[in-house]
Design a protein around this motif. Sequence first.
Motif, PDB file in Angstrom:
ATOM      1  N   ASN A 121     -51.670 -24.326 -35.707  1.00  0.00           N
ATOM      2  CA  ASN A 121     -50.669 -25.038 -34.890  1.00  0.00           C
ATOM      3  C   ASN A 121     -50.321 -26.365 -35.575  1.00  0.00           C
ATOM      4  N   ALA A 122     -49.234 -26.996 -35.115  1.00  0.00           N
ATOM      5  CA  ALA A 122     -48.691 -28.138 -35.853  1.00  0.00           C
ATOM      6  C   ALA A 122     -49.700 -29.284 -36.026  1.00  0.00           C
ATOM      7  N   ALA A 123     -50.413 -29.655 -34.956  1.00  0.00           N
ATOM      8  CA  ALA A 123     -51.320 -30.800 -35.062  1.00  0.00           C
ATOM      9  C   ALA A 123     -52.413 -30.512 -36.074  1.00  0.00           C
ATOM     10  N   ARG A 124     -52.978 -29.315 -35.994  1.00  0.00           N
ATOM     11  CA  ARG A 124     -54.059 -28.961 -36.914  1.00  0.00           C
ATOM     12  C   ARG A 124     -53.525 -28.833 -38.348  1.00  0.00           C
ATOM     13  N   ALA A 125     -52.288 -28.337 -38.459  1.00  0.00           N
ATOM     14  CA  ALA A 125     -51.704 -28.130 -39.790  1.00  0.00           C
ATOM     15  C   ALA A 125     -51.571 -29.469 -40.530  1.00  0.00           C
ATOM     16  N   TYR A 126     -51.031 -30.493 -39.853  1.00  0.00           N
ATOM     17  CA  TYR A 126     -50.878 -31.808 -40.504  1.00  0.00           C
ATOM     18  C   TYR A 126     -52.243 -32.408 -40.823  1.00  0.00           C
ATOM     19  N   HIS A 127     -53.182 -32.220 -39.903  1.00  0.00           N
ATOM     20  CA  HIS A 127     -54.534 -32.745 -40.079  1.00  0.00           C
ATOM     21  C   HIS A 127     -55.182 -32.088 -41.289  1.00  0.00           C
ATOM     22  N   HIS A 128     -55.082 -30.771 -41.346  1.00  0.00           N
ATOM     23  CA  HIS A 128     -55.733 -29.999 -42.399  1.00  0.00           C
ATOM     24  C   HIS A 128     -55.171 -30.353 -43.778  1.00  0.00           C
ATOM     25  N   ILE A 129     -53.851 -30.364 -43.859  1.00  0.00           N
ATOM     26  CA  ILE A 129     -53.231 -30.530 -45.180  1.00  0.00           C
ATOM     27  C   ILE A 129     -53.367 -31.979 -45.686  1.00  0.00           C
ATOM     28  N   GLY A 151     -46.133 -25.494 -28.272  1.00  0.00           N
ATOM     29  CA  GLY A 151     -47.184 -25.961 -27.359  1.00  0.00           C
ATOM     30  C   GLY A 151     -48.198 -24.857 -27.084  1.00  0.00           C
ATOM     31  N   THR A 152     -47.718 -23.637 -26.926  1.00  0.00           N
ATOM     32  CA  THR A 152     -48.631 -22.534 -26.621  1.00  0.00           C
ATOM     33  C   THR A 152     -49.636 -22.336 -27.757  1.00  0.00           C
ATOM     34  N   ALA A 153     -49.137 -22.348 -29.003  1.00  0.00           N
ATOM     35  CA  ALA A 153     -50.046 -22.182 -30.150  1.00  0.00           C
ATOM     36  C   ALA A 153     -51.066 -23.325 -30.166  1.00  0.00           C
ATOM     37  N   PHE A 154     -50.604 -24.517 -29.838  1.00  0.00           N
ATOM     38  CA  PHE A 154     -51.486 -25.686 -29.851  1.00  0.00           C
ATOM     39  C   PHE A 154     -52.625 -25.528 -28.834  1.00  0.00           C
ATOM     40  N   PHE A 155     -52.276 -25.239 -27.584  1.00  0.00           N
ATOM     41  CA  PHE A 155     -53.329 -25.139 -26.557  1.00  0.00           C
ATOM     42  C   PHE A 155     -54.256 -23.947 -26.817  1.00  0.00           C
ATOM     43  N   THR A 156     -53.678 -22.855 -27.313  1.00  0.00           N
ATOM     44  CA  THR A 156     -54.511 -21.679 -27.589  1.00  0.00           C
ATOM     45  C   THR A 156     -55.580 -22.029 -28.617  1.00  0.00           C
ATOM     46  N   GLU A 157     -55.170 -22.722 -29.676  1.00  0.00           N
ATOM     47  CA  GLU A 157     -56.121 -22.971 -30.763  1.00  0.00           C
ATOM     48  C   GLU A 157     -57.017 -24.176 -30.516  1.00  0.00           C
ATOM     49  N   GLU A 158     -56.490 -25.185 -29.846  1.00  0.00           N
ATOM     50  CA  GLU A 158     -57.293 -26.407 -29.672  1.00  0.00           C
ATOM     51  C   GLU A 158     -58.209 -26.324 -28.460  1.00  0.00           C
TER      52      GLU A 158
END
Length: 454
Positions: free
Chosen positions: A73-81, A333-340
């Motif tokens: 998801n977007a938040a994790r993607a920016y964090h990871h990269i 948002g759905t991808a974010f809540f699912t993964e986080e």
Amino acid sequence: MSQQERGNFATKLGIILATAGSAVGLGNVWRFPYMAGHNGGAAFIMIYFVCILMLGIPGMVSEFIIGRHSQANAARAYHHISGGRRLWQMVGYLGILTASIILGFYAVVAGWCLQYLFASLTGQVSGEASYVQDYFLSFSSHPWKPVLWAVGFVLITHFVVVKGVQRGIERASKLLMPLLLVLLLVIVAASCSLPGAMAGVEFLLRPDFSHVNSSILLEALGQAFFSLSLGTACLCTYASYFKRDTNLLGSAVQIALLDTLIAILAGLMIFPAAFSVGVEPDAGPSLIFITLPNVFQQAFAAAPVVGYVIAILFYALLVFAALTSTISMHEIGTAFFTEELHLPRRHSAWIVTAGCSLLAIGCSLSVGAVEGLGLFGLSLMDFCDYLTAQIMLPAGAFLTSLFVGWFVDQRLVRDEFTNNGTQSLHFFRAYQFSVRFIVPLCILLIFLHQFGWL
Ligand code: PHE
């Protein structure tokens, strides 16, 4: 979460249609024709096209690189990269928030379109011009009807999204996008065959450079962002479902061209019909909810059944275009809540649906029954529109561009761009230059201009 569990788009066509579905929306069918018409027709279209090529495509590729590389998801993607930097994770959060706010007010207009689809089926929006105007005013200020349609639209979006990436989003896009194109072509053909229609075509396609000034340039830039869904982490989230061998530049070019083609076709649907009956299409909600029902009615007065069918096709087109866009906003948002939060997809989708429905209720009431519901002298609806389109969206695109151009390891960027060396390096150099200098500078110009500092 493995890619198997996250799901991905099954086919190349699915990737293009789903992402183009996000891009093609009310921005193309409603906002673009009006802007082109008022800003010198083809002159605006040419500037818009340059913006898409120089700014839009590099911006899209940047989001694709972040999303596809991280598969998150977007938040994790920016964090990871970024190697775990909190600051850059914030850009991901900003994107998720922007998309959710856009969904809140977009659902209100989409709900109106859905209501008008039913109303045109039952013949309720035909009659005298003043009747059509009153119909819109009384509907949009009704205490609960528009609220229900807006929430209904969020719920329809919800049910597609919970079905998952392949069975929900990809399948819906593969059905709705071709349908949308067919409807558009039918209406363009009908509109262009009207007496006097060529004046409308000419108006839209004959460049009039006397209108060109700096504010048109900036309007074209803003329109290009909104239309490509840039700066909301939407493209980043969709790219996390791309395959490893997806050609990122090629996909961005195809999607951007399709998006532009549909915007121009939308102009060719509206202008010839409007010119044929001597109406100047104007701005805002009144164009699609007051002016056009009248235009269709008058233009096809000799064959009212054709006018009736065209109106139905037109609102169906708007609903399909809006739906493929709201699906993408919801998915972020759905991808974010699912993964986080490690929730099942259907539960996380409910969080987004509940939050966005509440905002949609507020936005709908603010332009209807509850006058004065708003902030800084704007209705809540206009405030959300302004805040996202003029501030959050360009800020997201600006930060993403700086991030990919200057902060991310350039070997990683090159490997993603070229699919580990299997694509040409020449294009990579041009992309890198644009994402480092051209994109951030242009966005900075928009900002400075908007706040009157330029
Ligand atoms: N691009 C969509 C349109 O043209 C709107 C949109 C903006 C969709 C941001 C997703 C994210 O209507």
